[in-house]
Design an enzyme around this catalytic site. Structure first.
Site, short mmCIF file in Angstrom:
data_model
loop_
_atom_site.label_atom_id
_atom_site.label_comp_id
_atom_site.label_asym_id
_atom_site.label_seq_id
_atom_site.Cartn_x
_atom_site.Cartn_y
_atom_site.Cartn_z
N PHE A 115 0.87 -1.18 0.00
CA PHE A 115 0.00 0.00 0.00
C PHE A 115 0.90 1.22 0.00
O PHE A 115 1.54 1.54 1.01
CB PHE A 115 -0.88 -0.04 1.26
N LEU A 117 1.13 4.84 -0.02
CA LEU A 117 0.47 6.13 0.20
C LEU A 117 1.45 7.19 0.68
O LEU A 117 1.52 8.29 0.12
CB LEU A 117 -0.66 5.95 1.22
N SER A 118 2.25 6.89 1.70
CA SER A 118 3.11 7.90 2.34
C SER A 118 4.23 8.38 1.41
O SER A 118 4.72 7.64 0.56
CB SER A 118 3.73 7.33 3.61
N GLU A 119 4.61 9.63 1.62
CA GLU A 119 5.68 10.26 0.84
C GLU A 119 6.61 11.01 1.79
O GLU A 119 6.26 11.23 2.96
CB GLU A 119 5.10 11.23 -0.18
N GLY A 123 3.03 12.26 5.09
CA GLY A 123 2.82 11.01 5.81
C GLY A 123 1.39 10.93 6.30
O GLY A 123 0.51 10.41 5.63
N GLU A 366 -0.57 4.13 9.45
CA GLU A 366 -2.02 4.22 9.16
C GLU A 366 -2.68 5.35 9.94
O GLU A 366 -3.83 5.25 10.36
CB GLU A 366 -2.71 2.88 9.41
#
Length: 382
Positions: A115, A117-119, A123, A366
């Protein structure tokens, strides 16, 4: 389940899972290399039918599964959860072709999902994503991956702190396509790991499973790679997180219960001051507090899962509350368990030394605890 007491069949299933975790999965986890995907462990989760349960269970059953595995083998729990997190968007928003291609492999433990998502600069603030998906109006990628025309995109930028990267076989990637500002301009894509322009490197983290950085250098994606509709990717991400946040809480409850049981067993026999540690009022009161907080967290997790299964409109608030209380509680319980054990708990290989390292990350991933409080406040004032 009556109220928040599990039925006899549920209790029996949880006991079976705890035994599986200790007897079948723990030895495989011990043979794994820290920071690497443990493919034999994943294969065992598939053979036992546990990965299948991730995609066919309701939220409550998912919580019971994660809590029970966490009690006996945190590595198995995490491997299972990451498969679910990475592939759930394919189940909920993917095309028939995407589901047929990837989900049987994920369920069998043969394909590793992630998954993404974070960069580096986004975050917990997922709406601030910067990975760009630029319309590809050129002659196509020449690889058969894009659509060869204006209907495709090129992904450019970075993802960071991605579990299972860079070893996953495919990534659920969230990128900015610009249909609107902030969250309204994010799109979800399914990106196989062998796409040209996609590379990654591992990060040296306080984690037994791989966490890495991904670099996108004009990675081609087409309409067939969409998960849902353009500009609706943030909803894909939030729907996934609303399901998995209570079960992150269940993971934490499993760790807290393991630490509590270890503490009860140890303080009941450890000689101290003419008796045993458990005879001391200070110790008894500490253990009572640990048990009470663990039970409160367990009940809140089950309530949040029940709300999700019932289609309640207050799922975001309940999910956030469950993750917040359970992860903070697990940190408290494990920390005090270490304190009551003393130096023995800090020895490499001790259960509590392991849990002490494992319990910290769930308060961050998450959605950090501070983000959960923000979600709760917004939902209360809505």
């Amino acid at each position: 389940m009556t109220g928040f007491a599990l039925g006899a069949e549920q209790e029996e299933w949880c006991g079976h899972l705890r035994a599986l975790a200790a007897d079948r999965l723990r030895p495989l986890a011990d043979k794994g290399e820290p920071g690497r995907v443990n493919r034999p462990l994943l294969a065992a989760l598939g053979e036992l039918g546990l990965l299948e349960r991730v995609f066919t269970s309701g939220a409550l059953e998912l919580c019971l599964l994660r809590e029970s595995l966490a009690y006996g083998c945190t590595e198995a729990e995490t491997a299972l959860a990451l498969q679910g997190l990475g592939a759930h968007p394919v189940l909920s928003s993917g095309t028939a072709e995407q589901r047929a291609r990837w989900l049987p492999q994920v369920r069998a433990g043969r394909a590793v999902a992630a998954f993404a998502l974070s960069e580096p600069g986004a975050g917990s603030d997922a709406a601030a994503l910067a990975l760009q998906a630029v319309r590809d109006g050129g002659a196509g990628s020449g690889s058969g991956h894009g659509d060869g025309g204006a209907g495709g995109w090129r992904l450019s930028g970075e993802k960071c702190w991605i579990s299972n990267a860079p070893e996953a076989d495919f990534y659920t990637v969230f990128a900015r396509t610009g249909e609107g500002p902030a969250a309204r301009g994010v799109t979800a894509f399914l990106v196989p790991a062998d796409r040209p322009g996609l590379s990654g490197e591992p990060l040296d983290m306080l984690s037994p499973h791989p966490i890495g950085r991904l670099s996108f250098d004009g990675v081609p994606v087409g309409p067939q790679d969409l998960l849902g509709e353009p500009g609706r990717g943030f909803r894909v991400a939030m729907d996934t997180l609303n399901l998995f946040r209570p079960s992150v809480g269940a993971f934490a409850v499993g760790m807290a219960r393991a630490a509590l049981d270890a503490t009860l067993a140890y303080t009941a026999v450890r000689p101290a001051f003419g008796g045993v540690l458990g005879d001391l009022q200070a110790v008894g009161h500490r253990v009572a507090e640990m048990a009470t907080r663990t039970e409160a967290a367990r009940l809140l997790v089950y309530a949040a899962a029940g709300a999700y299964d019932a289609g309640s409109p207050d799922v975001p608030r309940r999910s956030a509350m469950a993750k917040l209380l359970a992860t903070e509680t697990a940190q408290y319980v494990v920390d005090h368990a270490v304190q009551l054990h003393g130096a023995v708990a800090l020895q490499r290989g001790h259960l509590l030394e392991h849990l002490y390292r494992e319990v910290r990350a769930p308060r961050i991933y998450e959605g950090a605890s501070e983000v959960q409080r923000t979600i709760i406040a917004k939902e209360l004032y809505r």
